[in-house]
Design a protein around this motif. Sequence first.
Motif, PDB file in Angstrom:
ATOM      1  N   CYS A 199     -50.157 -17.859  61.531  1.00  0.00           N
ATOM      2  CA  CYS A 199     -50.955 -17.303  62.625  1.00  0.00           C
ATOM      3  C   CYS A 199     -50.199 -16.112  63.191  1.00  0.00           C
ATOM      4  CB  CYS A 199     -51.227 -18.347  63.703  1.00  0.00           C
ATOM      5  SG  CYS A 199     -49.761 -19.083  64.453  1.00  0.00           S
TER       6      CYS A 199
ATOM      7  N   ALA B  46     -50.537 -12.691  66.283  1.00  0.00           N
ATOM      8  CA  ALA B  46     -51.211 -12.116  67.444  1.00  0.00           C
ATOM      9  C   ALA B  46     -51.501 -10.638  67.203  1.00  0.00           C
ATOM     10  CB  ALA B  46     -50.334 -12.288  68.677  1.00  0.00           C
TER      11      ALA B  46
ATOM     12  N   MET C 221     -56.453 -13.156  67.755  1.00  0.00           N
ATOM     13  CA  MET C 221     -55.543 -13.966  66.954  1.00  0.00           C
ATOM     14  C   MET C 221     -56.055 -14.044  65.532  1.00  0.00           C
ATOM     15  SD  MET C 221     -53.112 -14.935  68.973  1.00  0.00           S
ATOM     16  CE  MET C 221     -52.363 -16.178  67.915  1.00  0.00           C
TER      17      MET C 221
END
Length: 126
Positions: free
Chosen positions: A95, A97, A33
């Motif tokens: 954020c 992935a 992440m």
Amino acid sequence: VQLQASGGGLVQAGASLRLSCAVSGRAFTSSGMGWFRQAPGKGRTFVAAINWRGDRTYYGDSVKGRFTVSRDNAQNLVYLQMNSLRPEDTAVYFCAAYLQSLFNYYYYEENKYANWGQGTLVTVSS
């Protein structure tokens, strides 16, 4: 995988904030992440990243020693603890992935990430 960042706000220089990223999807526990930020009028830049186990972290030069990234795989959460904030930390924080291979080599590359969450605005006043 869907992500939602939260925890931004307006603070004075020197203050702290903790951002959270809530992640849905079974791939979370196997995904690196990352946190990126985009200052007004500028491109998105790498801030921090953490591997899927949470035992390896990486930071951009401008935040080393001030920011800490962590994760709670049981709760599907990723955190960014930001201390000693500066006006130049003002940005929208995202954020994302990392769903490809070789995370430890390419953790800083924006184009290796997918499933970007909606950012959260951090404003640091002087």
